[in-house]
Design a protein around this motif. Structure first.
Motif, short mmCIF file in Angstrom:
data_model
loop_
_atom_site.label_atom_id
_atom_site.label_comp_id
_atom_site.label_asym_id
_atom_site.label_seq_id
_atom_site.Cartn_x
_atom_site.Cartn_y
_atom_site.Cartn_z
N ASP A 1 57.39 92.46 24.87
CA ASP A 1 56.25 93.40 24.43
C ASP A 1 56.25 94.68 25.16
O ASP A 1 55.42 95.38 25.55
N LYS B 1 58.56 86.46 24.78
CA LYS B 1 57.64 87.52 24.24
C LYS B 1 58.37 88.81 24.73
O LYS B 1 58.23 89.05 25.99
N THR C 1 55.66 93.52 19.03
CA THR C 1 56.50 92.46 19.97
C THR C 1 57.80 91.85 19.28
O THR C 1 57.73 91.86 18.07
N ARG D 1 59.85 88.14 19.56
CA ARG D 1 59.74 86.79 20.12
C ARG D 1 60.99 86.24 19.87
O ARG D 1 61.83 86.27 18.90
N HIS E 1 52.72 85.35 15.94
CA HIS E 1 52.49 87.07 15.77
C HIS E 1 51.08 87.43 15.20
O HIS E 1 50.61 86.55 14.52
#
Length: 602
Positions: free
Chosen positions: A377, A375, A361, A363, A337
């Motif tokens: 996003d 991930k 984001t 994860r 991150h």
């Protein structure tokens, strides 16, 4: 603000008490009728649920202030539940009391074998012939079993007829099923009642499997008849049909009452019935036994794994730290991150961890290797919350801004559903039973979704901004932190606030509270005054205030170890994670020995 959304007549039943598979040996019975069953409701009985009796009757009628008949009948039922059928029969013979009348046993048998006309006659009575009267159901009594006050008799008929209707459809007899729907079911409900519409739609199902799926019903050979019997039994007067396992239920109530009076209740095992229960304060985790200082910023989020063997922490810094909990040696430092990490969520099997960041984001990490697997996003603004479904195959993420602030994802990162929300998602959690998704917003709302169909059930408008949500392990209650220094315990089914916990200070910052204790009978919270507050959940008593972290500063998060009831952790603005345990904890010794023998960090 809330948005709501052809019969046999033989009574040869030999079922043991409450559906027990054992049938006690039958003997001739001489009944004197004094227990209210040989003639109650007009029934004459020769056997009572497979238990015989004699005319012997001890005296006096009181047992240490309790009704002797009630106590004896409960003991007979409990003996059968325990498997002591001979003892139950002997007690019935010696006392002259029986658990229930033969009519109750016949009613149970009629339901379980699908004799719906007989079941209805026994439960509700039948239309009397001209002249009426009669003294026994076997010789013309028409009153049925004694029911509790204010019971809806038409609702009981509707339940019985519905089971009959579904079984006819399952058996491939739609013609007769339609007659039951039109002649028997329709008159019991108002015109255009949705339940009738739902039943009529089932006629078009192509096969039994489709019927079961649409009706949420497991068929005549499944548990549906027993479920119906259980529901119908709730309407029968307890003096006529004792509720199942009644003595065990009463003993549970005794234990719960003692637990409610025990402020420091936190045992590894259930309290004994042999003595009054009171936990020792010295066995409660009130001592800070360890301080972890590897965090590079304020600690905002913290979660123990479900097996209690690892602890994840994150916050103002960009990395996430994973510790093992036997000595709290650092296992992994997750560094992908690029901004604050505000929320964490372990998968149900603890093999994965979701991290949510202000870098927009989320994860998913492999907790066996510490490697990043996925991930997300999608969100255009900081991701503030995540929650796993109980099967571990899907998860939800929430964000403060954007068109779709609440999204459901597959384990592979494919979008499954996006809720249209107008509020900023502050936190969310899915109930352990998988039935509900609860979301708190920065706009003082708590929104409850049906997680099975993704529809909103209702929303609550609170007096202050909500910052955190936790759902109890029994999926019945929600714990919500509010920015007016209150923590509310809310009943999910009724939407009622059942308890308020006061004392801690919260106004400006996000504070994450938690349930605690071996039985989740505690509530813990950090505070803006650098302290940790612990309440008894049952009575709301504030039992401890701990000097948690360096002042001035906020204790932002607390987490209780679900596998070790004498351990919890706290995280604060001082960048420290503190581990709390009982006075005689050997954690420091174990950590010292471990660090002396091994100093490697992954």
């Amino acid at each position: 603000m809330r948005y709501d959304p052809g019969p046999a007549t033989s009574n040869g039943s030999q079922h043991a008490l409450n559906g027990s598979q054992h049938t006690p040996r039958q003997k001739p019975l001489v009944s004197n009728g004094t227990n209210g069953h040989s003639t109650a409701n007009g029934f004459t009985s020769s056997t009572k649920n497979g238990i015989t009796s004699s005319t012997a009757r001890p005296s006096p009628d009181s047992f240490f202030g309790h009704d002797r008949e009630e106590v004896t009948r409960l003991l007979i039922q409990a003996l059968v539940d325990l498997g002591y059928h001979g003892g139950a029969e002997k007690l019935s013979q010696e006392s002259g009391y029986e658990v229930e009348s033969a009519a109750v046993g016949e009613f149970r048998d009629a339901v379980l074998r699908g004799d719906w006309q007989r079941a209805e006659e026994l439960l509700l009575g039948s239309e009397p012939p001209d002249g009426g009267g009669g003294v026994s159901i076997h010789s013309g009594d028409h009153r049925g079993l004694k029911l509790i006050d204010s019971v809806d008799r038409d609702d009981l008929r509707f339940r019985i007829k519905t089971q009959k209707y579904l079984e006819l459809l399952e058996a491939g007899n739609p013609g007769t099923a339609i007659i039951v729907l039109q002649r028997d079911l329709t008159p019991l409900k108002p015109e255009k009642d949705p339940s009738l519409d739902a039943l009529s739609m089932l006629i078009g199902d192509k096969n039994a499997d489709q019927l079961k799926d649409h009706a949420h019903w497991d068929g005549a050979e499944g548990q549906s008849r027993r479920s119906l019997l259980s529901e119908l039994s709730k309407s029968i007067a307890p003096s006529v049909m004792i509720p199942k396992h009644r003595l065990a239920v009463l003993l549970d109530q005794v234990k719960q009452n003692q637990i409610s009076l025990c402020l420091y209740h936190n045992p590894l095992s259930s309290p004994s019935l042999f003595s009054d229960h009171m936990c020792d304060r010295s066995q409660f985790p009130l001592r800070s036994v360890l301080e972890l200082s590897q965090n590079a910023g304020e600690v905002w989020a913290m979660e123990f794994s479900h097996d209690g063997q690892r602890l994840a922490t994150s916050g103002q810094a960009t990395d996430v730290l994973i510790y093992e909990t036997s000595t709290f040696q650092l296992l992994y430092r997750l560094t992908e991150h690029t901004d604050h990490v505000a929320a964490l969520a372990w998968s149900p099997d603890d093999s994965k961890l979701i991290t949510c960041s202000h870098d927009k984001t989320a994860r998913v990490w492999d907790m066996l290797s510490g490697q990043n697997l996925l991930k997300i996003d999608y969100h255009a603004h900081p991701v503030t919350a995540a929650a796993w479904s109980p099967n571990g195959q899907t998860f939800v993420t929430g964000s403060l801004h954007g068109d779709h602030r609440l999204c459901l994802w597959s384990i592979n990162g494919h979008p499954i559903h996006k809720w249209e929300t107008s509020f900023r998602v502050q936190d969310c959690e899915i109930s352990p039973d998988g039935k509900r998704l609860v979301v708190v917003s920065s706009e003082c709302q708590i929104v409850f979704y049906n997680f099975e169909n993704w529809e909103e059930e209702y929303a609550l408008l609170m007096k202050s901004r909500t910052t955190c949500v936790r759902i109890s392990q029994d999926s019945r209650q929600v714990l919500v932190n509010m920015a007016n220094s209150e923590i509310h315990l809310i009943d999910i089914d009724t939407a009622d606030t059942v308890k308020r916990f006061l004392g801690q200070q919260q106004g400006e910052f996000v504070i994450r509270s938690c349930f605690g204790g071996a039985d989740q009978n505690l509530v813990l919270s950090g505070s803006e005054d650098s302290r940790i507050y612990i309440w008894h959940k049952g009575n709301g008593t504030l039992i401890e205030t701990l000097e948690g972290h360096q002042a001035p500063g906020c204790v932002n998060v607390v987490a209780w170890n679900p596998a070790h009831p004498c351990m919890f952790a706290s995280g604060g603005d001082d960048r420290k994670v503190r581990i709390w345990s009982k006075e005689d904890s050997d954690l420091l010794t174990k950590r010292r020995r471990r660090l002396e023998g091994k100093s490697s960090i992954h």
